[in-house]
Design a protein around this motif. Structure first.
Motif, PDB file in Angstrom:
ATOM      1  N   ASN A 166      -6.160   2.917  66.104  1.00 32.90           N
ATOM      2  CA  ASN A 166      -7.251   2.924  67.065  1.00 32.90           C
ATOM      3  C   ASN A 166      -6.717   2.910  68.501  1.00 32.90           C
ATOM      4  OD1 ASN A 166      -9.865   3.347  67.020  1.00 32.90           O
ATOM      5  ND2 ASN A 166     -10.516   1.205  66.691  1.00 32.90           N
ATOM      6  N   GLN A 167      -5.576   3.585  68.684  1.00 35.48           N
ATOM      7  CA  GLN A 167      -4.904   3.559  69.978  1.00 35.48           C
ATOM      8  C   GLN A 167      -5.751   4.191  71.078  1.00 35.48           C
ATOM      9  OE1 GLN A 167      -1.710   5.477  68.112  1.00 35.48           O
ATOM     10  NE2 GLN A 167      -0.183   4.225  69.137  1.00 35.48           N
ATOM     11  N   SER A 168      -6.525   5.188  70.691  1.00 33.60           N
ATOM     12  CA  SER A 168      -7.216   5.921  71.733  1.00 33.60           C
ATOM     13  C   SER A 168      -8.519   6.484  71.187  1.00 33.60           C
ATOM     14  CB  SER A 168      -6.322   7.062  72.187  1.00 33.60           C
ATOM     15  OG  SER A 168      -7.078   7.959  72.916  1.00 33.60           O
ATOM     16  N   ARG A 169      -9.492   6.535  72.083  1.00 35.19           N
ATOM     17  CA  ARG A 169     -10.748   7.132  71.642  1.00 35.19           C
ATOM     18  C   ARG A 169     -10.783   8.615  71.985  1.00 35.19           C
ATOM     19  NH1 ARG A 169     -14.506   4.483  74.561  1.00 35.19           N
ATOM     20  NH2 ARG A 169     -13.116   2.808  75.139  1.00 35.19           N
ATOM     21  N   GLU A 170      -9.886   9.045  72.883  1.00 35.45           N
ATOM     22  CA  GLU A 170      -9.849  10.449  73.270  1.00 35.45           C
ATOM     23  C   GLU A 170      -9.211  11.261  72.155  1.00 35.45           C
ATOM     24  OE1 GLU A 170      -8.699  12.440  77.376  1.00 35.45           O
ATOM     25  OE2 GLU A 170      -8.303  10.307  77.382  1.00 35.45           O
ATOM     26  N   SER A 171      -9.765  12.410  71.844  1.00 34.86           N
ATOM     27  CA  SER A 171      -9.214  13.216  70.762  1.00 34.86           C
ATOM     28  C   SER A 171      -7.982  13.971  71.227  1.00 34.86           C
ATOM     29  CB  SER A 171     -10.272  14.211  70.296  1.00 34.86           C
ATOM     30  OG  SER A 171      -9.655  15.184  69.498  1.00 34.86           O
ATOM     31  N   ILE A 172      -6.952  13.962  70.393  1.00 33.16           N
ATOM     32  CA  ILE A 172      -5.788  14.774  70.720  1.00 33.16           C
ATOM     33  C   ILE A 172      -5.541  15.802  69.635  1.00 33.16           C
ATOM     34  CG2 ILE A 172      -4.568  13.206  72.279  1.00 33.16           C
ATOM     35  CD1 ILE A 172      -2.924  12.350  69.818  1.00 33.16           C
ATOM     36  N   SER A 208       0.681  19.890  78.193  1.00 30.13           N
ATOM     37  CA  SER A 208       0.025  19.528  76.935  1.00 30.13           C
ATOM     38  C   SER A 208       0.775  18.389  76.229  1.00 30.13           C
ATOM     39  CB  SER A 208      -0.181  20.747  76.028  1.00 30.13           C
ATOM     40  OG  SER A 208       0.972  21.530  75.980  1.00 30.13           O
ATOM     41  N   LEU A 209       2.112  18.415  76.285  1.00 27.83           N
ATOM     42  CA  LEU A 209       2.878  17.340  75.632  1.00 27.83           C
ATOM     43  C   LEU A 209       2.654  15.984  76.317  1.00 27.83           C
ATOM     44  CD1 LEU A 209       6.283  19.195  75.100  1.00 27.83           C
ATOM     45  CD2 LEU A 209       4.712  18.469  73.292  1.00 27.83           C
ATOM     46  N   LEU A 210       2.711  16.016  77.652  1.00 26.26           N
ATOM     47  CA  LEU A 210       2.522  14.767  78.392  1.00 26.26           C
ATOM     48  C   LEU A 210       1.082  14.256  78.245  1.00 26.26           C
ATOM     49  CD1 LEU A 210       4.600  13.234  80.370  1.00 26.26           C
ATOM     50  CD2 LEU A 210       5.328  15.441  79.584  1.00 26.26           C
ATOM     51  N   ASP A 211       0.166  15.190  78.033  1.00 22.01           N
ATOM     52  CA  ASP A 211      -1.228  14.793  77.843  1.00 22.01           C
ATOM     53  C   ASP A 211      -1.379  14.028  76.524  1.00 22.01           C
ATOM     54  OD1 ASP A 211      -3.718  14.658  78.951  1.00 22.01           O
ATOM     55  OD2 ASP A 211      -4.444  16.518  78.036  1.00 22.01           O
ATOM     56  N   VAL A 212      -0.665  14.488  75.497  1.00 23.41           N
ATOM     57  CA  VAL A 212      -0.701  13.769  74.210  1.00 23.41           C
ATOM     58  C   VAL A 212      -0.161  12.347  74.428  1.00 23.41           C
ATOM     59  CG1 VAL A 212       0.274  13.659  71.878  1.00 23.41           C
ATOM     60  CG2 VAL A 212      -0.475  15.856  72.799  1.00 23.41           C
ATOM     61  N   SER A 213       0.993  12.245  75.093  1.00 25.97           N
ATOM     62  CA  SER A 213       1.581  10.911  75.345  1.00 25.97           C
ATOM     63  C   SER A 213       0.596  10.030  76.114  1.00 25.97           C
ATOM     64  CB  SER A 213       2.845  11.016  76.191  1.00 25.97           C
ATOM     65  OG  SER A 213       3.786  11.798  75.558  1.00 25.97           O
ATOM     66  N   ARG A 214      -0.024  10.640  77.108  1.00 29.12           N
ATOM     67  CA  ARG A 214      -0.970   9.895  77.953  1.00 29.12           C
ATOM     68  C   ARG A 214      -2.144   9.360  77.141  1.00 29.12           C
ATOM     69  NH1 ARG A 214      -5.825  10.760  79.852  1.00 29.12           N
ATOM     70  NH2 ARG A 214      -5.994  12.822  78.900  1.00 29.12           N
ATOM     71  N   ILE A 215      -2.705  10.225  76.286  1.00 30.79           N
ATOM     72  CA  ILE A 215      -3.862   9.818  75.484  1.00 30.79           C
ATOM     73  C   ILE A 215      -3.465   8.684  74.534  1.00 30.79           C
ATOM     74  CG2 ILE A 215      -5.501  10.584  73.710  1.00 30.79           C
ATOM     75  CD1 ILE A 215      -5.403  13.387  75.135  1.00 30.79           C
ATOM     76  N   THR A 222      -4.822   7.316  82.269  1.00 31.51           N
ATOM     77  CA  THR A 222      -5.662   8.358  82.867  1.00 31.51           C
ATOM     78  C   THR A 222      -4.764   9.432  83.488  1.00 31.51           C
ATOM     79  OG1 THR A 222      -5.680   7.088  84.886  1.00 31.51           O
ATOM     80  CG2 THR A 222      -7.600   6.819  83.442  1.00 31.51           C
ATOM     81  N   ILE A 223      -5.388  10.551  83.836  1.00 36.03           N
ATOM     82  CA  ILE A 223      -4.629  11.589  84.535  1.00 36.03           C
ATOM     83  C   ILE A 223      -4.583  11.189  86.003  1.00 36.03           C
ATOM     84  CG2 ILE A 223      -4.601  14.026  85.224  1.00 36.03           C
ATOM     85  CD1 ILE A 223      -5.811  14.751  82.573  1.00 36.03           C
ATOM     86  N   ASN A 224      -3.396  10.819  86.461  1.00 33.66           N
ATOM     87  CA  ASN A 224      -3.262  10.382  87.846  1.00 33.66           C
ATOM     88  C   ASN A 224      -2.034  11.046  88.482  1.00 33.66           C
ATOM     89  OD1 ASN A 224      -1.149   9.097  86.634  1.00 33.66           O
ATOM     90  ND2 ASN A 224      -2.108   7.080  86.647  1.00 33.66           N
TER      91      ASN A 224
END
Ligand code: DP6
Length: 353
Positions: free
Chosen positions: A7-13, A131-138, A143-145
């Motif tokens: 349940n690490q993240s609610r955002e879908s990856i 895209s790779l860093l977005d997966v790590s971020r999620i 957030t995207i900062n």
């Protein structure tokens, strides 16, 4: 699919889509050392219509191979590029712990025609890193900062040097320059003070030839290691990066033109004076350059050219002169070049999904 095992993240990856634009260097990066460290600072303008779009899908890994990867380019498996990405992922394995549990599938396409001969490694590695860093971020519930783009620029650089500048819109600078605070060899930075004259600057690309390059950029960079003029060249590029930063702030067209055109010719002069010398410009390149210079002289319109590592000519001009220059380009080159791509300064990458 939500790949949040704990349940690490609610955002879908399950599927991530990023669009990353290409960029055109005004001060050129030519020569590198160590792990993708540039020998001099460079400055580029990020484009708008010339981009790579990548969809990254993650699924549970079913094999025990270190990296499970599929790379499709425009609907077809692209084995050479897949191998380049595999090596990249393997080298950066520690930064992407999710590679242990997930299989990756990239589906990529370019907005510009494959045959256009536009260098696509900047936009491709920009989109891959995003895209790779977005997966790590999620997975880390971040957030995207600003920090996200800084890290992404660094990871993009490790794939292809010029890619690190594409992570920022408008004008970006990459490489440590003692006169510019915040400049860094690891990532690019956004140049914030841009004069009205350079906002929405145009870049129309005259496609002189669309065959693959005889000598790769990587081979060209390595020829700078023992180049007789290397020391002066790196010094010159650092001075010009600093000077260009100020020119972009003051809006000085004349100085911009001098830097842009001399940088283009110097880049190719480096190739022609390497130990293993080579030529990438074609007769059509020289014809176009002369016509652009003559048009500037005659009309006083601040239009100039630049080149990347190939024969195609980038025609740069302010938004206020768009109509006149486009009429000139269409009349003069429509029948003699393969294609004209009318592009302009862009705002940087975009997350599509
Ligand atoms: C002439 O970024 O393609 O376009 O780091 O080996 O991938 P690698 O090289 P690459 O080199 C670009 C060279 C250039 C100038 C520039 O974009 O600054």
């Amino acid at each position: 699919m939500t790949l949040s095992k704990n349940n690490q993240s609610r955002e879908s990856i399950g599927k991530i889509v990023w669009r990353c634009p290409s960029n055109i260097a005004i001060v050129k990066y030519w020569g590198k050392k160590g792990n993708q460290i540039p020998c001099n600072s460079s400055v580029s303008m990020t484009l708008s219509k010339s981009f790579t779009e990548i969809e990254l899908s993650l699924s549970e890994k079913k094999t025990d191979e270190k990296i499970s990867l599929n790379y499709f380019f425009e609907g077809k498996k692209n084995v050479p590029f897949e191998e380049r990405v595999r090596k990249y992922l393997s080298d950066q394995y520690k930064y992407f712990p999710f590679l242990k549990n997930y299989a990756l599938e990239f589906k990529s396409h370019n907005s510009f025609p494959h045959s256009a001969g536009i260098a696509s490694s900047a936009s491709a590695f920009g989109a891959i890193a995003l895209s790779l860093l977005d997966v790590s971020r999620i997975l880390r519930k971040q957030t995207i900062n600003e920090d996200f783009f800084k890290k992404t620029s660094e990871m993009a650089r490790l794939g292809s040097g010029s890619a690190c500048r594409s992570i920022f819109g408008e004008f970006a600078l990459w490489g440590k320059n003692n006169s510019i605070s915040g400049s860094d060899n690891r990532f690019a930075i956004l140049l914030e003070e841009i004069h009205e004259n350079f906002r929405n600057f145009n870049d129309s690309i005259l496609i002189i030839e669309n065959e693959p390059k005889k000598v790769s950029s990587s081979a060209g960079h390595s020829l700078m290691n023992e180049h007789p003029y290397a020391k002066n060249r790196f010094l010159q590029a650092n001075n010009r990066s600093f000077h260009l930063k100020n020119v972009l702030k003051t809006g000085d067209f004349e100085e911009f033109i001098t830097i842009a055109e001399s940088e283009a010719l110097t880049l190719h002069a480096m190739m022609m004076t390497s130990r293993d010398y080579y030529l990438l410009i074609k007769p059509g390149t020289l014809i176009a350059i002369e016509k652009i210079m003559a048009f500037r002289k005659e009309t006083k319109i601040p239009v100039c050219f630049t080149l990347d590592a190939g024969p195609n000519v980038h025609v740069l001009y302010p938004a206020s002169e768009k109509n006149k220059v486009e009429i000139f380009l269409n009349n003069m080159f429509k029948n003699s070049v393969k294609e004209i791509i009318f592009d302009q300064m862009g705002k940087g990458p975009e997350k599509i999904r």
